[in-house]
Design a protein around this motif. Structure first.
Motif, PDB file in Angstrom:
ATOM      1  N   ASP A 220      37.513  45.637  40.641  1.00 52.47           N
ATOM      2  CA  ASP A 220      39.007  46.023  40.252  1.00 52.47           C
ATOM      3  C   ASP A 220      39.973  45.101  41.137  1.00 52.47           C
ATOM      4  OD1 ASP A 220      41.214  47.113  39.897  1.00 52.47           O
ATOM      5  OD2 ASP A 220      40.803  49.043  40.410  1.00 52.47           O
ATOM      6  N   PRO A 221      40.660  44.154  40.519  1.00 52.72           N
ATOM      7  CA  PRO A 221      41.543  43.226  40.970  1.00 52.72           C
ATOM      8  C   PRO A 221      42.734  43.946  41.850  1.00 52.72           C
ATOM      9  CG  PRO A 221      42.062  43.483  38.653  1.00 52.72           C
ATOM     10  CD  PRO A 221      40.648  43.966  38.931  1.00 52.72           C
ATOM     11  N   SER A 222      42.966  45.329  41.291  1.00 58.25           N
ATOM     12  CA  SER A 222      44.061  46.162  41.979  1.00 58.25           C
ATOM     13  C   SER A 222      43.535  46.350  43.437  1.00 58.25           C
ATOM     14  CB  SER A 222      44.416  47.138  41.162  1.00 58.25           C
ATOM     15  OG  SER A 222      44.969  46.959  40.093  1.00 58.25           O
ATOM     16  N   VAL A 223      42.434  46.621  43.687  1.00 62.07           N
ATOM     17  CA  VAL A 223      41.687  46.905  44.854  1.00 62.07           C
ATOM     18  C   VAL A 223      42.040  45.724  45.869  1.00 62.07           C
ATOM     19  CG1 VAL A 223      39.853  47.603  46.215  1.00 62.07           C
ATOM     20  CG2 VAL A 223      40.323  48.827  44.119  1.00 62.07           C
ATOM     21  N   ARG A 224      41.576  44.572  45.315  1.00 61.93           N
ATOM     22  CA  ARG A 224      41.618  43.404  46.291  1.00 61.93           C
ATOM     23  C   ARG A 224      43.091  43.042  46.492  1.00 61.93           C
ATOM     24  NH1 ARG A 224      37.556  41.575  42.252  1.00 61.93           N
ATOM     25  NH2 ARG A 224      39.292  40.465  41.264  1.00 61.93           N
ATOM     26  N   GLU A 225      44.092  43.274  45.957  1.00 63.54           N
ATOM     27  CA  GLU A 225      45.377  43.068  46.106  1.00 63.54           C
ATOM     28  C   GLU A 225      45.900  43.956  46.954  1.00 63.54           C
ATOM     29  OE1 GLU A 225      47.565  43.527  42.272  1.00 63.54           O
ATOM     30  OE2 GLU A 225      46.599  41.744  41.463  1.00 63.54           O
ATOM     31  N   ALA A 226      45.509  45.288  46.799  1.00 63.10           N
ATOM     32  CA  ALA A 226      45.825  46.296  47.762  1.00 63.10           C
ATOM     33  C   ALA A 226      45.331  45.999  49.242  1.00 63.10           C
ATOM     34  CB  ALA A 226      45.388  47.760  47.313  1.00 63.10           C
ATOM     35  N   LEU A 227      44.165  45.571  49.204  1.00 63.60           N
ATOM     36  CA  LEU A 227      43.187  45.437  50.408  1.00 63.60           C
ATOM     37  C   LEU A 227      43.936  44.025  51.251  1.00 63.60           C
ATOM     38  CD1 LEU A 227      41.008  45.674  52.300  1.00 63.60           C
ATOM     39  CD2 LEU A 227      39.605  44.080  50.842  1.00 63.60           C
ATOM     40  N   TRP A 228      44.223  43.145  50.401  1.00 63.32           N
ATOM     41  CA  TRP A 228      44.976  41.836  50.972  1.00 63.32           C
ATOM     42  C   TRP A 228      46.194  42.447  51.651  1.00 63.32           C
ATOM     43  CZ3 TRP A 228      45.356  37.964  53.459  1.00 63.32           C
ATOM     44  CH2 TRP A 228      46.495  37.132  53.532  1.00 63.32           C
ATOM     45  N   PHE A 229      47.183  43.176  50.763  1.00 64.74           N
ATOM     46  CA  PHE A 229      48.368  43.484  51.362  1.00 64.74           C
ATOM     47  C   PHE A 229      48.216  44.337  52.654  1.00 64.74           C
ATOM     48  CE2 PHE A 229      51.484  46.905  51.852  1.00 64.74           C
ATOM     49  CZ  PHE A 229      52.592  46.230  51.876  1.00 64.74           C
ATOM     50  N   THR A 230      47.146  45.398  52.776  1.00 65.33           N
ATOM     51  CA  THR A 230      46.995  46.279  53.701  1.00 65.33           C
ATOM     52  C   THR A 230      46.615  45.280  54.781  1.00 65.33           C
ATOM     53  OG1 THR A 230      46.262  47.913  52.289  1.00 65.33           O
ATOM     54  CG2 THR A 230      45.673  48.005  54.596  1.00 65.33           C
TER      55      THR A 230
END
Length: 294
Positions: free
Chosen positions: A61-71
């Protein structure tokens, strides 16, 4: 006391109620959540076993990667800012203001007890660009710099969140680090001053090494709190614009309770738990070296 501590029945009687409450409130939900990772669905539509499909989706899921990077980015930046600002304030309290620091400590600590929603609304007004110009943009325009739509871009919204969280939390870390600094023996500081250490040299060679334990505690407090940031982002940007300021916690909440995907939401929660655990273990392992001898 020794008789009581040597009695297993007394120990069970004293610890039993607390362990029971902890098990029901903490351990049972954790195990329940782990079980959800093997299912899809929710309490209304029912649950269907899917094996490891949620973990495959988690990796893809690309949204998970984006959320992980932001976190991770948010946690690193805010931890550095919180600890550095808190340490500078603690040094101000101990070595400059001294006995007169009580009122300043109280005023700086005050934002810690304010409701998150109230603070978020205040920062929305401060950085507002439309329909009216907020104080920050008014100041920028007064000095010849054009106003900025702070919440139209993820990069600028990120720094607004950092500013808000720093203002809210610096009083807590200042008091925490202040408690560590006041424990440094006055005799040690006086001996260092007699040897010619003062100002930055005193802080670098004496105060900083002796305050490393409380600094480590502050870093662990901060990194774990920032990795689990939720209410501040929800109240200030709601993860926007788009999902550019969406941390793992908010994405987990949206997945579980907005879209009703309990299994995938539990997988995101497991990822966040593993991340917090790995970061804490890394900090502890890195701190084993005696920095006072370096």
């Amino acid at each position: 006391m020794r008789h009581v501590l040597g009695d297993r029945r007394a120990i069970a009687l004293l610890l039993g109620p607390a362990l029971l409450v902890y098990t029901l409130v903490m351990l049972v939900p954790v195990v329940w959540s782990l079980g959800y990772t093997l299912y899809e669905g929710n309490a209304i539509t029912g649950f269907e076993p899917v094996g490891l499909d949620n973990f495959v989706r988690l990796a893809e899921d690309p949204s998970v990667r984006e959320a992980l990077w932001f976190t991770v980015r948010f946690a690193i930046v805010l931890t550095v800012v919180q600890v550095v600002v808190g340490y500078l304030l603690a040094l101000l309290y101990v070595f400059v203001l001294r006995r007169a620091s009580g009122i300043v400590r109280t005023l700086v600590f005050f934002p810690v007890v304010l409701p998150t929603v109230a603070v978020a609304l205040m920062f929305q007004q401060l950085f507002e660009s439309a329909p009216r110009t907020g104080p920050v943009n008014a100041l920028l325009e007064a000095v010849g710099i054009g106003g900025v739509d702070w919440f139209a871009s993820g990069s600028t919204a990120f720094w607004v969140i950092i500013a808000m969280e720093t203002w809210r939390s610096m009083g807590f870390y200042a008091v925490l680090l202040y408690a560590g600094l006041v424990d440094i023996p006055e005799e040690t500081l006086e001996s260092a001053r007699l040897d010619g250490a003062s100002g930055p040299r005193l802080v670098r060679h004496i105060v900083l090494p002796l305050s490393l334990p409380v600094l480590l505690s502050s870093v662990i407090f901060s990194i774990n709190g920032t990795l689990k940031v939720f209410d501040s982002v929800l109240a200030l940007t709601n993860g926007g614009p788009g999902n550019q300021t969406t941390p793992l916690t908010l994405y987990m909440y949206q997945t579980s309770f907005t879209y009703g995907e309990y299994g995938f939401g539990s997988s995101i929660a497991l990822l966040l738990t593993a991340l917090c655990l790995l970061v804490t273990l890394f900090i502890f392992r890195s701190s084993r070296r005696d920095l006072t001898k370096a």
